[in-house]
Design an enzyme around this catalytic site. Structure first.
Site, short mmCIF file in Angstrom:
data_model
loop_
_atom_site.label_atom_id
_atom_site.label_comp_id
_atom_site.label_asym_id
_atom_site.label_seq_id
_atom_site.Cartn_x
_atom_site.Cartn_y
_atom_site.Cartn_z
CG HIS A 84 -0.46 0.28 2.52
ND1 HIS A 84 -0.18 -0.70 3.43
CD2 HIS A 84 -0.19 1.45 3.14
CE1 HIS A 84 0.25 -0.16 4.56
NE2 HIS A 84 0.26 1.16 4.40
CG ASP A 220 0.37 -4.09 2.85
OD1 ASP A 220 0.89 -3.62 1.82
OD2 ASP A 220 -0.33 -3.42 3.63
CB SER A 648 2.70 1.90 6.36
OG SER A 648 1.46 1.97 6.99
#
Length: 713
Positions: A84, A220, A648
């Site tokens: 992402h 991810d 992230s």
């Protein structure tokens, strides 16, 4: 007030910290954290984590595109981050014919790696404390504006002194609400290329349904590579650039881990607000966040209608939609968590204790702090809702493009012929950038829906919007009719009409353009600040700074860490489970397996479809060297590290500093974590590095990437 809503406040939590709480400066690890970390399982020295003179762990951690974290995992500049985090670049490189976002991409060699238009990584070089120097420029008699001006003058000097003639980027940041200042030195690399990404039904498996939820089964991750000139220096893209030879790269571990094993995360957390007063929490829960949630859902509903009809539109808007959807669920989760945990009430109790302390002899300069703060929130509650409705409206591209281009055009028209020739190429480039990937039917409908919402829900709205809304009975149909006419008569309706205008520009046509007038009205309202608001903000900022100063003086023996503000931090904790969950097939609820992934499979579903090859690998138990000792293939796992947005893509490291996973999310039960830390609920959700390597090797067949890595078994 808008600055405060968008980039809330820099501070720390005031109570004694839990073992796993805190986002710590690397330069303070030896003094504040090292003994605790050793007891929990750290086997590195402070010098091996952060060194100015020698290579260390910090040299492998990069800020990815200013919004995420990534890590260097090979001696050829290979970068690992979340799927992402690379989402917008993957989407940009995709077309309906070569849809890397949907189908995945794996470069077979360096020549096949793909260069997005704009992507950079930032290496951290060093930092230092300049609090005394900067605070020596201010005094208590200054207004907040005067104080800010004096600080900014000194910041400019410090940044100039340390950039070594432009070699480095230097940033001075405020901490503890303006009570401390540190400078940070970075080196930026702008030639970063896509190496590999799994298909979206692995990298985004679970979609919005599983976002912020546990148990998770998401792959991810994505891979990029940093390029430099032949001497290893930053350089703009060139086919002659070579893969960067980094100062340090992470070792990757296949050894796995057990519950309660030590885990640390280094990264660039974006924003926490753990000094936020009770009034601020209550304002967010009752006014600001509900407006954000409603406005986000409004945009998402319209966007999805068009994205479902056209694959190219879906690719062009995938990143924008994902970002809105992420914060939509985040803000609703914040409302629920802050309400459930009675966080405002807890903060009020802290403020009562502070007020009692402030009333004692010698503390009188703090006595009016809490009343001033409470008065600020009382008088800005409705304005906070307005600013969130308007802020989401301004994320609509056609709400801002006419203003941005219109002012650039106006500047162009005012110049002499020579100056026009100089600036015209820049203006033409901006036109190309702003209109690239834009789909006007979607933009017009989103703008109509947002204007209808803003004009009916917010108070004290932009004057022109108020007039149009009244004339059209504030209905969406009325806004559609108005915008149909406005677009038809606007030079900003399309790139072609803008270019036609530039071929024969006319200042009067620009001045009277309906979309330029509307866009200007919205931006002027967003930036407007009344004299009353200016005074409220001045008083509030001073009171907030004094509150932080006073609370630190009230608790002098407490161990403090700065609130997150996109600077490099270390957080440490353990691999640790949540209570048993029947939805998780794993023996213990701190990890998930490929078996659980397959169990979620829903053929043809946007969120839970998966490639047949992944199913085949599972059914054949073809896990290679990446299976756990107990035979299952691990997918995701939990730690209790203290992270937030910006983390992230951060590496999860064991006690030896070896890579065991990749942080990508938090759990919705602890959504209040940006404001108040809960050591029982706070969890970080990570991709197990063994699942990442399994997907690269067994699923994608990209064993040449595995060969780059330094792997320990």
């Amino acid at each position: 007030m808008k600055k405060l809503l968008i980039c809330f406040l820099l501070a720390t939590f005031v109570l004694p910290v839990q073992a796993n709480e805190g986002m710590w400066f690397l330069m303070h690890i030896e003094r504040l954290n090292y003994r605790d970390m050793q007891k929990m399982g750290l086997q590195l020295t402070p010098e091996e984590i952060y060194s100015i003179n020698n290579s260390s762990l910090k040299d492998a951690i990069v800020q990815f595109n200013r919004g995420c974290t990534a890590e260097i995992i090979s001696d050829s500049g290979l970068v690992l981050t979340n799927h992402h985090c690379g989402y917008s670049q993957i989407a940009e490189l995709s077309t309906a014919e070569n849809d890397y976002l949907t189908n995945g991409f794996w470069a077979g060699n360096h020549a096949e790696e793909l260069k997005p238009k704009k992507l950079s990584v930032r290496f951290f070089v060093r930092m230092d404390d300049v609090s005394k120097r900067i605070l020596g420029q201010v005094n208590d008699k200054m207004t907040e504006a005067e104080r800010e001006a004096a600080i900014n003058r000194e910041i400019a000097k410090i940044e100039q002194e340390n950039n070594e003639g432009g070699k480095y980027t230097v940033s001075v940041k405020s901490f503890y609400q303006g009570n401390e200042f540190y400078y940070f030195v970075y080196q930026d690399y702008n030639d970063v290329r896509l190496v590999g990404t799994p298909p979206a039904n692995i990298g985004k498996f679970g979609g919005d349904t599983d976002n912020w939820e546990w148990p998770r089964h998401t792959g991810d991750f994505s891979l990029f590579r940093v390029y430099a000139d032949k001497d290893g220096n930053p350089a703009e893209y060139s086919p002659n650039n070579v893969p960067l030879k980094p100062k340090y790269h992470l070792t990757t571990s296949l050894k796995g881990f057990e519950e309660n094993d030590f885990a640390m995360i280094l990264g660039y957390p974006g924003r926490t607000n753990r000094w936020m007063p009770a009034g601020g929490i209550q304002q967010n829960v009752e006014y600001a966040y509900p407006a954000w949630v409603e406005a986000s859902k409004t945009s998402m509903d319209v966007m999805k209608k068009y994205m479902d009809k056209d694959q190219q539109v879906k690719l062009d808007y995938a990143s924008s939609y994902a970002s809105i959807a992420n914060y939509w669920k985040n803000r609703q989760g914040m409302i629920d968590a802050l309400t459930q945990h009675k966080t405002a009430e807890s903060k009020r109790n802290e403020e009562k204790a502070f007020q009692k302390w402030a009333s004692k002899k010698g503390n009188d300069r703090f006595e009016e702090v809490i009343p001033v703060i409470n008065n600020y929130y009382k008088n800005t509650n409705k304005a906070s809702a307005h600013d969130n409705y308007l802020g989401l409206l301004l994320r609509t591209r056609m709400a801002t493009i006419p203003y941005r281009l219109g002012n650039a055009m106006d500047y162009y028209l005012q110049q002499n012929e020579a100056k026009q020739a100089e600036v015209k190429p820049q203006l033409e480039a901006e036109i190309n950038d702003l209109y690239e990937g834009i789909y006007m039917p979607l933009e017009k409908d989103v703008l109509a829906a947002q204007l209808k919402l803003y004009s009916t829900k917010a108070e004290n709205i932009a004057p022109m919007v108020a007039r149009i809304a009244t004339a059209n009975n504030k209905s969406e149909a009325g806004w559609n009719d108005y915008l149909n006419t406005a677009f038809e008569n606007s030079i900003f309706q399309s790139k072609e009409k803008v270019e036609a205008f530039m071929a024969n520009p006319d200042a009067e046509v620009l001045k009277n353009d309906p979309l330029f007038q509307l866009s200007t009205d919205l931006l002027k309202r967003y930036r407007y600040e009344s004299e009353e608001e200016k005074q409220l903000n001045n008083d509030f900022e001073r009171a907030y700074r004094l509150m932080v100063q006073g609370m630190r003086e009230m608790n002098p023996d407490a161990k403090y860490y700065p609130d997150a503000n996109s600077t490099l931090r270390l957080t440490y904790g353990k691999v640790i489970a949540l209570p048993e969950d029947k939805r998780n097939d794993a023996v213990k609820n701190y990890y998930t397996t490929l078996k659980g992934t397959i169990a979620k499979y829903q053929p043809g579903d946007d969120e839970f479809d998966m490639p047949q090859k992944l199913i085949d690998l599972y059914e054949n138990k073809d896990f290679g060297q990446y299976a756990d000792n107990d035979g299952y293939l691990p997918v995701n796992f939990l730690t209790d590290n203290d992270i937030t947005g910006g983390n992230s893509g951060s590496p999860v490291l064991n006690g030896k500093g070896e890579l065991i996973g990749l942080a990508f999310d938090g759990n919705i039960e602890a959504m209040a974590g940006d404001v108040i830390f809960d050591d029982q609920l706070q969890r970080t959700i990570n991709v197990d590095i063994r699942y990442v390597l399994f997907l690269i090797d067994k699923f994608a067949g990209a064993s040449h990437i595995i060969d780059e890595l330094t792997i320990v078994k």
